[in-house]
Design a protein around this motif. Structure first.
Motif, PDB file in Angstrom:
ATOM      1  N   SER A 210      -1.003 -11.054  18.925  1.00  0.00           N
ATOM      2  CA  SER A 210       0.411 -10.731  18.994  1.00  0.00           C
ATOM      3  C   SER A 210       0.641  -9.373  18.352  1.00  0.00           C
ATOM      4  N   SER A 211       1.506  -8.582  18.953  1.00  0.00           N
ATOM      5  CA  SER A 211       1.876  -7.288  18.376  1.00  0.00           C
ATOM      6  C   SER A 211       3.083  -7.398  17.455  1.00  0.00           C
ATOM      7  N   GLU A 212       3.633  -8.611  17.319  1.00  0.00           N
ATOM      8  CA  GLU A 212       4.809  -8.809  16.476  1.00  0.00           C
ATOM      9  C   GLU A 212       4.415  -8.773  14.999  1.00  0.00           C
ATOM     10  N   ARG A 213       5.170  -8.040  14.213  1.00  0.00           N
ATOM     11  CA  ARG A 213       4.941  -7.985  12.771  1.00  0.00           C
ATOM     12  C   ARG A 213       5.357  -9.299  12.126  1.00  0.00           C
ATOM     13  N   PRO A 214       4.635  -9.746  11.097  1.00  0.00           N
ATOM     14  CA  PRO A 214       5.066 -10.940  10.373  1.00  0.00           C
ATOM     15  C   PRO A 214       6.479 -10.779   9.821  1.00  0.00           C
ATOM     16  N   ALA A 215       7.241 -11.864   9.798  1.00  0.00           N
ATOM     17  CA  ALA A 215       8.608 -11.832   9.281  1.00  0.00           C
ATOM     18  C   ALA A 215       8.609 -11.416   7.824  1.00  0.00           C
ATOM     19  N   GLY A 216       9.665 -10.720   7.431  1.00  0.00           N
ATOM     20  CA  GLY A 216       9.793 -10.279   6.054  1.00  0.00           C
ATOM     21  C   GLY A 216       9.218  -8.907   5.801  1.00  0.00           C
ATOM     22  N   ASN A 217       8.687  -8.265   6.863  1.00  0.00           N
ATOM     23  CA  ASN A 217       8.060  -6.952   6.681  1.00  0.00           C
ATOM     24  C   ASN A 217       9.093  -5.923   6.215  1.00  0.00           C
TER      25      ASN A 217
ATOM     26  N   ASN B 100      -2.882  -4.776   8.389  1.00  0.00           N
ATOM     27  CA  ASN B 100      -2.503  -5.163   9.744  1.00  0.00           C
ATOM     28  C   ASN B 100      -2.094  -3.945  10.581  1.00  0.00           C
ATOM     29  N   ASP B 101      -2.208  -4.107  11.889  1.00  0.00           N
ATOM     30  CA  ASP B 101      -1.712  -3.110  12.848  1.00  0.00           C
ATOM     31  C   ASP B 101      -2.362  -1.758  12.606  1.00  0.00           C
ATOM     32  N   GLN B 102      -3.691  -1.777  12.396  1.00  0.00           N
ATOM     33  CA  GLN B 102      -4.466  -0.551  12.171  1.00  0.00           C
ATOM     34  C   GLN B 102      -3.904   0.289  11.024  1.00  0.00           C
ATOM     35  N   GLY B 103      -3.379  -0.401  10.019  1.00  0.00           N
ATOM     36  CA  GLY B 103      -2.888   0.272   8.827  1.00  0.00           C
ATOM     37  C   GLY B 103      -1.458   0.741   8.901  1.00  0.00           C
ATOM     38  N   ARG B 104      -0.821   0.585  10.067  1.00  0.00           N
ATOM     39  CA  ARG B 104       0.586   0.998  10.162  1.00  0.00           C
ATOM     40  C   ARG B 104       1.487   0.066   9.365  1.00  0.00           C
ATOM     41  N   ASP B 105       1.037  -1.147   9.126  1.00  0.00           N
ATOM     42  CA  ASP B 105       1.732  -2.131   8.290  1.00  0.00           C
ATOM     43  C   ASP B 105       1.182  -1.991   6.871  1.00  0.00           C
ATOM     44  N   ALA B 106       2.007  -1.611   5.927  1.00  0.00           N
ATOM     45  CA  ALA B 106       1.550  -1.390   4.548  1.00  0.00           C
ATOM     46  C   ALA B 106       1.745  -2.605   3.657  1.00  0.00           C
ATOM     47  N   THR B 107       2.207  -3.722   4.233  1.00  0.00           N
ATOM     48  CA  THR B 107       2.450  -4.946   3.460  1.00  0.00           C
ATOM     49  C   THR B 107       1.446  -6.038   3.787  1.00  0.00           C
ATOM     50  N   HIS B 108       1.232  -6.264   5.078  1.00  0.00           N
ATOM     51  CA  HIS B 108       0.401  -7.389   5.516  1.00  0.00           C
ATOM     52  C   HIS B 108      -1.015  -6.931   5.838  1.00  0.00           C
ATOM     53  N   HIS B 109      -1.940  -7.827   5.629  1.00  0.00           N
ATOM     54  CA  HIS B 109      -3.345  -7.475   5.761  1.00  0.00           C
ATOM     55  C   HIS B 109      -3.903  -7.856   7.130  1.00  0.00           C
ATOM     56  N   GLY B 110      -5.034  -7.245   7.469  1.00  0.00           N
ATOM     57  CA  GLY B 110      -5.844  -7.677   8.583  1.00  0.00           C
ATOM     58  C   GLY B 110      -6.922  -8.615   8.072  1.00  0.00           C
ATOM     59  N   ASN B 111      -7.872  -8.943   8.925  1.00  0.00           N
ATOM     60  CA  ASN B 111      -8.914  -9.898   8.545  1.00  0.00           C
ATOM     61  C   ASN B 111      -9.707  -9.431   7.327  1.00  0.00           C
ATOM     62  N   TYR B 112     -10.067  -8.158   7.303  1.00  0.00           N
ATOM     63  CA  TYR B 112     -10.858  -7.657   6.183  1.00  0.00           C
ATOM     64  C   TYR B 112     -10.104  -7.761   4.862  1.00  0.00           C
ATOM     65  N   GLY B 113      -8.872  -7.254   4.814  1.00  0.00           N
ATOM     66  CA  GLY B 113      -8.106  -7.306   3.577  1.00  0.00           C
ATOM     67  C   GLY B 113      -7.824  -8.725   3.126  1.00  0.00           C
ATOM     68  N   ALA B 114      -7.486  -9.605   4.073  1.00  0.00           N
ATOM     69  CA  ALA B 114      -7.225 -11.003   3.730  1.00  0.00           C
ATOM     70  C   ALA B 114      -8.484 -11.669   3.199  1.00  0.00           C
TER      71      ALA B 114
ATOM     72  N   ARG C 208       0.845  -1.202   0.000  1.00  0.00           N
ATOM     73  CA  ARG C 208       0.000   0.000   0.000  1.00  0.00           C
ATOM     74  C   ARG C 208       0.879   1.251   0.000  1.00  0.00           C
ATOM     75  N   GLN C 209       1.356   1.586  -1.182  1.00  0.00           N
ATOM     76  CA  GLN C 209       2.186   2.778  -1.347  1.00  0.00           C
ATOM     77  C   GLN C 209       1.566   3.628  -2.450  1.00  0.00           C
ATOM     78  N   TRP C 210       1.319   4.879  -2.131  1.00  0.00           N
ATOM     79  CA  TRP C 210       0.602   5.760  -3.050  1.00  0.00           C
ATOM     80  C   TRP C 210       1.554   6.705  -3.773  1.00  0.00           C
ATOM     81  N   GLY C 211       1.278   6.927  -5.043  1.00  0.00           N
ATOM     82  CA  GLY C 211       2.032   7.890  -5.818  1.00  0.00           C
ATOM     83  C   GLY C 211       1.397   9.269  -5.742  1.00  0.00           C
ATOM     84  N   ALA C 212       2.102  10.251  -6.268  1.00  0.00           N
ATOM     85  CA  ALA C 212       1.599  11.622  -6.251  1.00  0.00           C
ATOM     86  C   ALA C 212       0.333  11.789  -7.076  1.00  0.00           C
ATOM     87  N   ASP C 213       0.108  10.846  -8.016  1.00  0.00           N
ATOM     88  CA  ASP C 213      -1.074  10.927  -8.875  1.00  0.00           C
ATOM     89  C   ASP C 213      -2.316  10.328  -8.233  1.00  0.00           C
ATOM     90  N   GLY C 214      -2.200   9.864  -6.961  1.00  0.00           N
ATOM     91  CA  GLY C 214      -3.351   9.296  -6.271  1.00  0.00           C
ATOM     92  C   GLY C 214      -3.595   7.831  -6.557  1.00  0.00           C
TER      93      GLY C 214
END
Length: 399
Positions: free
Chosen positions: A392-399, A330-344, A276-282
């Motif tokens: 767990s508050s631990e981020r998944p490996a590979g983040n 994941n992590d209330q959106g602070r993690d831009a790679t891994h998903h929470g239940n909804y995204g998964a 989840r990385q956004w460009g200047a073009d939105g």
């Protein structure tokens, strides 16, 4: 560490016949935690666990309560979603069936003087987990769960193997989740999902840790394997497992395909979901370089079906928009790679929809599912999925 909360305690006993080794358990309300060493089961308020050999098992559950309405969600092993929000009225009872794959790390020892090993090389977090133990474990959840009976029987059905990284694996604890652990809920009880993906994995490490050996040793003609790597393969700062998108990455994909086909297994390639990385073009700014294109190229060259989760994930995030897309992560959106239940859940629903377009897989997708378009996802604000007891508050490996 094991930590599950439960719903109903066990009252019945196990039984088996020589021809059909069905093990039947009747649940009694308000019973205390119980473990039966002779029959190898235990249960407490939200947990049912029974000792079984590795294999695929048909699990039949009866849900309902004579005096109250119920709302039941069942997850298996490490939070694999099996049944979602099955509701009954007071006095109503329903029966549901699903398939659970159980495995241990053990491999047949190689012959004398031959290379190899006798077990998968697990990461510390996997040791002792529900994914790799000698039990079939169910988590019974929901706002008003009511499990009455559980029957467990070995079954011969095709297996769908999942090979991949942290965006695919059965994440063991809330709030992180991956599409692989949500997928079983969208499939029929005619196929088992064996999720061999693990956080931090690459095409190379999956080989060196003997994870591919485990898949190949378990696979049978008629099985299916979905392969999704790229998030970690692209990391040049990991020199032992880096694979160049133009050369070695493609070569490893071809090797996986050849090994699976040699055993009568149908390979499916999956492009990695985007970060989840956004460009200047939105719009979402691609972060995976040439890896999604490499997957598509190998799939075309080898005549392998491809599920383009990379393109579909971009459609999904952009449909939500920059402000709401963090709700899928994941992590209330602070993690831009891994998903929470909804995204998964949304990505798994998309994978199931793409399976419908693959002739040999369409029969495994539930026929009652309406059409799905990732550019028109359900609203995250109204999404509800009963949470597991493990956190767990631990981020998944590979983040």
């Amino acid at each position: 560490m094991r930590r599950l909360i439960a719903v109903a305690a066990l009252a019945g006993s196990a039984m088996a016949t020589a021809q059909a080794p069905v093990r039947d358990f009747v649940m009694a309300a308000n019973a205390d935690h119980r473990f039966d060493g002779d029959h190898g089961f235990e249960a407490d308020r939200h947990l049912f666990s029974v000792a079984v050999p590795p294999g695929n098992y048909a699990v039949t559950v009866t849900l309902g309560d004579p005096a109250r309405a119920s709302d039941n969600t069942i997850k298996a092993e490490s939070r694999r979603l099996m049944l979602e929000a099955v509701r009954t009225r007071a006095g109503e009872f329903v029966t549901r069936r699903f398939i659970v794959n159980v495995r241990t790390p053990a491999l047949a020892p190689p012959p004398a003087n031959a290379p190899g090993g006798d077990a998968v090389r697990l990461k510390p977090r996997e040791i002792g987990s529900f994914t790799w133990d000698d039990r079939l474990t169910l988590e019974i959840l929901g706002p008003a769960p009511a499990l009455r009976r559980v029957s467990v029987a070995p079954v011969e059905v095709p297996t769908l193997f999942l090979l991949g990284d942290s965006t695919v694996t059965d994440q063991p604890a809330e709030p992180a989740a991956s599409w692989g652990q949500m997928l079983p809920a969208f499939l029929t009880p005619t196929i088992a999902v064996a999720n061999h993906a693990e956080s931090g994995e690459t095409l190379k490490s999956f080989l060196t840790e003997l994870r591919l050996d485990k898949v190949l040793a378990s696979a049978r003609p008629g099985d299916v394997a979905m392969i999704q790597f790229g998030h970690n393969d692209q990391k040049a700062q990991w020199p032992q497992t880096y694979a160049d998108a133009a050369t070695t990455y493609r070569a490893y994909l071809r090797t996986y395909i050849a090994e699976l086909r040699r055993r009568g297994v149908t390979p499916i390639l999956v492009t990695s979901p985007e970060r989840r990385q956004w460009g200047a073009d939105g719009h979402i700014r691609p972060s995976l370089g040439d890896y999604p294109a490499a997957v598509r190229a190998v799939a075309a060259e080898a005549a392998v079906p491809v599920i383009d989760l990379n393109a579909d994930s971009i459609s999904f995030y952009e449909a939500l928009g920059k402000d709401r897309a963090p709700l899928a992560f994941n992590d209330q959106g602070r993690d831009a790679t891994h998903h929470g239940n909804y995204g998964a859940w949304v990505l798994a629903r998309d994978v199931a929809e793409r399976m419908r377009a693959i002739g040999s897989l369409a029969r495994f997708v539930r026929s009652d599912l309406p059409p799905f378009d990732p550019s028109h996802p359900p609203a995250p604000e109204t999404f509800r999925l009963a949470a597991s007891g493990m956190r767990s508050s631990e981020r998944p490996a590979g983040n």
